[in-house]
Scaffold this active site. Structure first.
Site, PDB file in Angstrom:
ATOM      1  N   CYS A 154      34.617  51.058 103.153  1.00 43.48           N
ATOM      2  CA  CYS A 154      33.675  50.753 104.229  1.00 43.48           C
ATOM      3  C   CYS A 154      32.492  51.711 104.179  1.00 43.48           C
ATOM      4  O   CYS A 154      32.655  52.922 104.307  1.00 43.48           O
ATOM      5  CB  CYS A 154      34.379  50.860 105.582  1.00 43.48           C
ATOM      6  SG  CYS A 154      33.205  50.675 106.950  1.00 43.48           S
ATOM      7  N   HIS A 179      33.596  47.160 110.362  1.00 48.07           N
ATOM      8  CA  HIS A 179      33.269  48.342 111.162  1.00 48.07           C
ATOM      9  C   HIS A 179      32.214  47.970 112.224  1.00 48.07           C
ATOM     10  O   HIS A 179      31.181  47.390 111.911  1.00 48.07           O
ATOM     11  CB  HIS A 179      32.729  49.412 110.211  1.00 48.07           C
ATOM     12  CG  HIS A 179      32.585  50.768 110.821  1.00 48.07           C
ATOM     13  ND1 HIS A 179      33.151  51.892 110.260  1.00 48.07           N
ATOM     14  CD2 HIS A 179      31.933  51.198 111.928  1.00 48.07           C
ATOM     15  CE1 HIS A 179      32.854  52.948 110.997  1.00 48.07           C
ATOM     16  NE2 HIS A 179      32.100  52.551 112.021  1.00 48.07           N
ATOM     17  N   HIS A 223      36.394  53.593 112.181  1.00 49.64           N
ATOM     18  CA  HIS A 223      36.485  52.229 111.671  1.00 49.64           C
ATOM     19  C   HIS A 223      37.238  51.360 112.674  1.00 49.64           C
ATOM     20  O   HIS A 223      38.451  51.192 112.585  1.00 49.64           O
ATOM     21  CB  HIS A 223      37.198  52.220 110.315  1.00 49.64           C
ATOM     22  CG  HIS A 223      37.113  50.895 109.624  1.00 49.64           C
ATOM     23  ND1 HIS A 223      36.060  50.555 108.810  1.00 49.64           N
ATOM     24  CD2 HIS A 223      37.930  49.809 109.656  1.00 49.64           C
ATOM     25  CE1 HIS A 223      36.237  49.325 108.353  1.00 49.64           C
ATOM     26  NE2 HIS A 223      37.371  48.851 108.850  1.00 49.64           N
ATOM     27  N   GLU A 260      25.618  18.918 116.733  1.00 50.95           N
ATOM     28  CA  GLU A 260      24.821  20.043 117.218  1.00 50.95           C
ATOM     29  C   GLU A 260      23.588  20.263 116.336  1.00 50.95           C
ATOM     30  O   GLU A 260      22.485  20.484 116.843  1.00 50.95           O
ATOM     31  CB  GLU A 260      25.670  21.324 117.254  1.00 50.95           C
ATOM     32  CG  GLU A 260      26.707  21.361 118.370  1.00 50.95           C
ATOM     33  CD  GLU A 260      27.973  20.556 118.093  1.00 50.95           C
ATOM     34  OE1 GLU A 260      28.090  19.970 116.998  1.00 50.95           O
ATOM     35  OE2 GLU A 260      28.844  20.508 118.983  1.00 50.95           O
ATOM     36  N   GLN A 306      22.826  44.790 114.788  1.00 49.18           N
ATOM     37  CA  GLN A 306      21.696  44.707 113.867  1.00 49.18           C
ATOM     38  C   GLN A 306      20.419  44.487 114.642  1.00 49.18           C
ATOM     39  O   GLN A 306      20.446  44.073 115.810  1.00 49.18           O
ATOM     40  CB  GLN A 306      21.880  43.551 112.881  1.00 49.18           C
ATOM     41  CG  GLN A 306      23.051  43.722 111.939  1.00 49.18           C
ATOM     42  CD  GLN A 306      23.137  42.577 110.934  1.00 49.18           C
ATOM     43  OE1 GLN A 306      22.302  42.421 110.052  1.00 49.18           O
ATOM     44  NE2 GLN A 306      24.165  41.755 111.077  1.00 49.18           N
ATOM     45  N   CYS A 349      31.733  54.055 107.535  1.00 47.47           N
ATOM     46  CA  CYS A 349      32.625  55.097 108.048  1.00 47.47           C
ATOM     47  C   CYS A 349      32.010  56.488 107.873  1.00 47.47           C
ATOM     48  O   CYS A 349      31.180  56.713 106.995  1.00 47.47           O
ATOM     49  CB  CYS A 349      33.969  55.030 107.329  1.00 47.47           C
ATOM     50  SG  CYS A 349      35.090  53.807 108.060  1.00 47.47           S
ATOM     51  N   HIS A 361      29.266  47.299 114.427  1.00 42.52           N
ATOM     52  CA  HIS A 361      27.835  47.570 114.235  1.00 42.52           C
ATOM     53  C   HIS A 361      27.022  46.460 114.875  1.00 42.52           C
ATOM     54  O   HIS A 361      27.507  45.340 115.054  1.00 42.52           O
ATOM     55  CB  HIS A 361      27.484  47.663 112.749  1.00 42.52           C
ATOM     56  CG  HIS A 361      27.634  46.369 112.002  1.00 42.52           C
ATOM     57  ND1 HIS A 361      28.859  45.854 111.631  1.00 42.52           N
ATOM     58  CD2 HIS A 361      26.718  45.460 111.569  1.00 42.52           C
ATOM     59  CE1 HIS A 361      28.693  44.703 111.012  1.00 42.52           C
ATOM     60  NE2 HIS A 361      27.401  44.432 110.954  1.00 42.52           N
ATOM     61  N   LYS A 415      21.098  34.667  96.338  1.00 46.13           N
ATOM     62  CA  LYS A 415      22.315  34.101  95.782  1.00 46.13           C
ATOM     63  C   LYS A 415      21.903  32.998  94.845  1.00 46.13           C
ATOM     64  O   LYS A 415      21.287  32.018  95.243  1.00 46.13           O
ATOM     65  CB  LYS A 415      23.197  33.540  96.888  1.00 46.13           C
ATOM     66  CG  LYS A 415      23.921  34.613  97.667  1.00 46.13           C
ATOM     67  CD  LYS A 415      25.084  33.975  98.407  1.00 46.13           C
ATOM     68  CE  LYS A 415      25.796  34.974  99.280  1.00 46.13           C
ATOM     69  NZ  LYS A 415      26.991  35.528  98.660  1.00 46.13           N
ATOM     70  N   ARG A 416      22.243  33.169  93.579  1.00 50.04           N
ATOM     71  CA  ARG A 416      22.008  32.112  92.620  1.00 50.04           C
ATOM     72  C   ARG A 416      23.107  31.056  92.829  1.00 50.04           C
ATOM     73  O   ARG A 416      24.176  31.372  93.322  1.00 50.04           O
ATOM     74  CB  ARG A 416      22.030  32.666  91.198  1.00 50.04           C
ATOM     75  CG  ARG A 416      21.014  33.803  91.016  1.00 50.04           C
ATOM     76  CD  ARG A 416      20.941  34.241  89.578  1.00 50.04           C
ATOM     77  NE  ARG A 416      20.451  33.123  88.767  1.00 50.04           N
ATOM     78  CZ  ARG A 416      19.162  32.812  88.620  1.00 50.04           C
ATOM     79  NH1 ARG A 416      18.230  33.534  89.229  1.00 50.04           N
ATOM     80  NH2 ARG A 416      18.812  31.798  87.881  1.00 50.04           N
TER      81      ARG A 416
END
Lengths: 348, 348
Positions: free
Chosen positions: B39, B163, B112, B308, B167, B42, B165, B22-23
């Site tokens: 999506c 949706h 979905h 924190e 990782q 799906c 998921h 990300k610039r």
């Protein structure tokens, strides 16, 4: 009454804060936007806060009435309380301690403005003096081992009040984050005979890649292993382990570089949410002379999610070299807020 | 190409992820709501993801076409890549390493839907089998030392796709969070001759205060030092250090207790954002037999703010005893989603 609870596996304490107690049903509408009520931090609303601990105010003006320009009050829903007696308790394999500590709120302006960046340089200087004064006062209580000064700006960064303010939580323990920095600094010193923070300052000034602004006494830079996009540290160039050691001319200088840094960040990204923490050496324990106090500004443009919580590692999509370049190139000029800079800071 | 950078002071690595680069200008509208596009997770949209790594699918159906019910694909914007050669570099006092690792996405349903809680128990079981299969496969690469499986649900918890998921990020380092748990477990074992997690399970079952659900093989409970309101851990009652050791009947049992726990949490607070992480022993290093794998579910109803981040401590306004009581009392019945439970999970 709050309670400190130690994680049985790792060195992590949690404050179970029944003062701010939320019963399960209280979360039902947590995701709905809160409507702003009357701001308790504005001038004239002094009765909406607990009685003030201290204030910088016009001579002759009364406590808890107008006339102040920086005001310190106990947090209305304190996570910790100074009045508690300290006592440890064991519950099977678990350990707890009552909620001793202090939790204060530093109102950084009598005007209802959202940030330090729109205050005058003189006003930022006054805020820094208050941080120092509270830090020196609280350490007189020998049960307190750390004084964490921090600032949350924007709801995403945890600010529940819009009116510019910082907070102070004093703890009877040296926090794990600070403990790890102390240990890293101690280990580096034993291997290299120098302060790692001093060596970072030298390398950053020599390389310039990650420098945002440099002043006579301070360096503002994006650290090599920045956790967050635009993460910026402000650190004294000379070796001082304790924030309480700051000298008068340094306070003025810090006000300038802090304000400039915050203005650059806020011009770059409008309404940027951020946390700021002041890391300094613990108090009331053996001197940690190899530490080096500094401010960490952590913009909250990314979300700490499962990977960060599970591993303690971070993913930062913007290299600090790119972030620093962008901040260097950003003018700190505020067309909309210029008024603020012309005003005198005193309440009259 | 991403880069691992080590913090020069503490044991914390940051992935500077130029893949998801990300610039500075990309953040300008970070606070504006993203509009949902098509999506990519799906069924029927398989071409929108990189080619699949594996899938549980109907016999005879082709890769990257419909017919699957759980599907694993590389993350389109991976924080790390397996193809990289590992190499360390020193920049003055700083250390970096190229971005070796793996970053995969486990699509938990062809439908979905936003959560695991609305899936059938059989479908949750299939997801757990996939976690196990990927964990066993990835550890064949001896450069990888940890396989972090996690799940982000809800934008507040960092989910960028709605949706359902999970990782997986495999790292060439043992993450600091896991390292601290390992050290805590090792130290406890050397003092007490037993596994601290086993002892926690015993005490929780004996006391019942913080138990949410108990099944034949697992305990679901709110830990004594919960960092977050409704933080819930699910842990095998028998001693297993490595998630890869899970047996077939345990997978079925885990699917049931995980789904029940998530359903209770989601009935209690609608659209609750949460992170879930699977903590297990590292791979390809000496066996850490005193560890004990478990799942940590961390609802994100509070915000990690300056305190924190500055201290590494947490403030939790809801005692785990109160949270567990509320979860025990919550029926997991889903009036609105009942349809999902009646459906077969197979895509036909």
């Amino acid at each position: 009454m709050s309670e400190w609870r130690k994680d049985p596996i790792v060195d992590r304490w949690v404050i179970i804060s029944t003062e701010r107690g939320k019963r399960p049903n209280d979360y039902k509408d947590i995701l709905e936007e809160k409507k702003t009520q009357e701001c308790p931090l504005c001038v004239g609303k002094e009765k909406l806060t607990p009685p003030e601990i201290m204030a910088y105010r016009e001579p002759g003006s009364q406590n808890d009435t107008p006339g102040w320009w920086v005001r310190v009050v106990p947090n209305k829903y304190p996570a910790l309380r100074i009045e508690e007696e300290s006592s440890l308790s064991q519950h099977g394999i678990y350990m707890a301690m009552n909620g001793i500590g202090a939790h204060e709120l530093i109102v950084e302006s009598y005007r209802h403005e959202p940030g330090l960046d729109t205050q005058t340089e003189k006003q930022v200087e006054e805020v820094i003096w208050v941080w120092r004064e509270r830090s020196l006062d609280l350490r007189k209580d020998s049960r307190l081992k750390y004084i964490q000064i921090f600032k949350n700006t924007g709801p995403v960064a945890g600010a529940s009040l819009e009116h510019t303010h910082s907070q102070l939580i004093a703890t009877p323990l040296v926090p794990v984050e600070v403990g790890q920095e102390l240990e890293g600094a101690r280990e580096y010193a034993s291997r290299h005979g120098s302060c790692i923070y001093c060596d970072i300052v030298s390398q950053e000034i020599a390389e310039q890649y990650r420098v945002v602004v440099e002043s006579e006494n301070f360096l503002s830079f994006n650290p090599f292993a920045s956790r967050f996009p635009f993460e910026t540290w402000i650190i004294p160039k000379e070796h001082q382990y304790d924030f309480g050691q700051i000298r008068e001319e340094m306070v003025r200088d810090l006000a300038g570089i802090l304000r400039t840094t915050l203005r650059k960040i806020s011009v770059m990204i409008k309404n940027i949410p951020y946390n700021m923490v002041l890391h300094t050496s613990p108090v009331n324990i053996r001197e940690e002379g190899y530490y080096h106090w500094h401010l960490e500004i952590m913009p909250r443009l990314t979300i700490m999610a499962g990977f960060e919580l599970g591993t303690g590692y971070f993913i930062n999509p913007t290299p600090p070299e790119m972030a620093a370049q962008a901040l260097r190139d950003t003018e700190e000029f505020y067309p909309l807020h210029e008024r603020s800079n012309q005003e005198v800071y005193h309440y009259v």
